[in-house]
Structure formats: structure tokens, C-alpha cells
Design an enzyme around this catalytic site. Sequence first.
Site, short mmCIF file in Angstrom:
data_model
loop_
_atom_site.label_atom_id
_atom_site.label_comp_id
_atom_site.label_asym_id
_atom_site.label_seq_id
_atom_site.Cartn_x
_atom_site.Cartn_y
_atom_site.Cartn_z
N CYS A 159 -52.07 77.01 -69.89
CA CYS A 159 -50.65 76.74 -70.18
C CYS A 159 -50.46 76.39 -71.64
CB CYS A 159 -50.13 75.62 -69.28
SG CYS A 159 -50.12 76.01 -67.52
N TYR A 160 -51.35 75.59 -72.17
CA TYR A 160 -51.28 75.18 -73.57
C TYR A 160 -51.51 76.36 -74.50
CZ TYR A 160 -52.43 72.63 -77.87
OH TYR A 160 -52.47 72.16 -79.16
N THR A 161 -52.56 77.12 -74.25
CA THR A 161 -52.86 78.24 -75.14
C THR A 161 -51.77 79.30 -75.10
OG1 THR A 161 -54.23 79.30 -73.44
CG2 THR A 161 -55.36 77.89 -75.03
N LYS A 164 -48.89 78.01 -77.27
CA LYS A 164 -49.20 78.07 -78.70
C LYS A 164 -49.23 79.51 -79.21
CE LYS A 164 -49.40 73.72 -79.71
NZ LYS A 164 -48.42 73.13 -80.65
#
EC number: 1.1.1.390
Length: 260
Positions: A159-161, A164
Site C-alpha cells: 500500500c505504501y509503495t 509513493k
Amino acid sequence: MNRHTDTHYPSLADKVVLISGGASGIGRAFVEAFVAQGSRVAFLDLDAEAGQGLAHALGANSLFLPCDVRDIERLKACVAEVERTWGAVDVLINNAARDDRHALADVSVEYWDERMQTNLRHAFFAAQAVAPGMARRGSGAIINMGSISWMRGRPGMVCYTTAKAALNGMTRTLARELGGQGIRINSLVPGAIRTERQDAMWAADPAGLEAASQAFIDQQMLKFRLDASDCARLALFLASDDSRGCTGQNFVVDAGLSIQ
């Protein structure tokens, strides 16, 4: 003396700077560095105690506004308050984010949406809110905080990658859309940055912290541990007139970690 850099940027004096996630870590380094340059710095954070303490320490050129950036109406209200207090925002740094680890199988629709709100959505709406004021002045700088995690395809945080990586696309598109109004937009992409949060996580295992730090250093081309001041130095440059020809780009500060 500015503990983050010995360089002075005259073009940053009296500039109005807005930083999300500014009460700790890399965000705190940004706040301190810009205040030391003579900028007027408003910063947002969930941690009211830390934010108020930092603003008190830095004095009249800092303004803390408690804000959960997932609340877009509150975010817009904070931008409006900064504009009422000091005028249009000259520099926006979209720093607020969380890189919590998560397993693919455990991600629900609700968790996915919340991660996008935390790591992506607010950056767009903050840029949308400050852009009219920047356009009226014919200048402005927006810095989006990226991550090398998506470049490296780091597992355990999809989810983070994803957020970003999307932020990179937003940076490039808005740079083209707003460039004609004198607004520059770039991504500052940190590598393995040592922060107070990491130190706190490893407080019970200092040997483990040192081992983890050494593991990053071993993978880097430059053999030293990066800290928040390395990001602050680059942010000052990207916000200043010295970078007037730079827009739509990723500026990576990772000591060569992302080069495989």
C-alpha cells in the site's frame, strides 16, 4: 547556527512555508532548517504536544496547526489560516506519511483506502489549495516526499509503495500543469534515513539497531548512515531560487542505495 546546513539561501528569507508531518523526524528537520533560513514556517501534525513544543522552541517564525491530513476539510482550513496569518504559501512540503508494514493477504478495502488517505490523497489536495496563491504571485515550489521503496520493489508494504509510486506521477503531471504559472514541483526521495522514531522502535535492542544500520550502509555506495539533515539540505535547495530550473524531477538522497 543552523544545525542542518552551513549554507544560507537569501531567497528563502520571509518566505511562507507549509510542511505536513512537521513535528518529528524528517518533517521536524525541515521545520528547523527553514526557520533558520529566516522563513515563516507553518507545520501540521497529529501530535499536538510535540508540535506545540517545537513551535514554542522556535519562536515567532513558526506556527503549529494540529491536523490529521486524512481530513481534507481540516487540511484546507489550515491552508486558509496560514494565508490569513502570513499571506500566500510560497513553499509546500507534502511530508506526512506512514510506512507501516502489512501482509498482502491482510489488506482490506478499508485499510487500503486509509493508507491512500495517509500517504497520497492529502498531497494532491494541499497542492490544489496552495496553487491559486502561488499562481497570483507567479512563483512557488512544491516538494512531494517520495520513497525509494517502490523503486526497489520492497515487499511487505505494498500500500505504501503504491502510494509513493503514484506520488511520482502526480509530481510530473502537476509540474507540467502548473509550470506556466511559475510553480515548480519536485519529489524528494529519501533512502534509509535514521530518525527518532526508528531509535524508539529499537530502544530495547540497541545492538539490533546498529546491525540494521550497518546492513543499510553495506548496501549503499557511500558508507555512512543518512539522517534527517541530509533531506533538509536538499529541501532547502529545491525550495530556493537556486533550483529555479528544476521541476518535475525525482531528487534522490539515498547514498546510492537504490542503484542495483
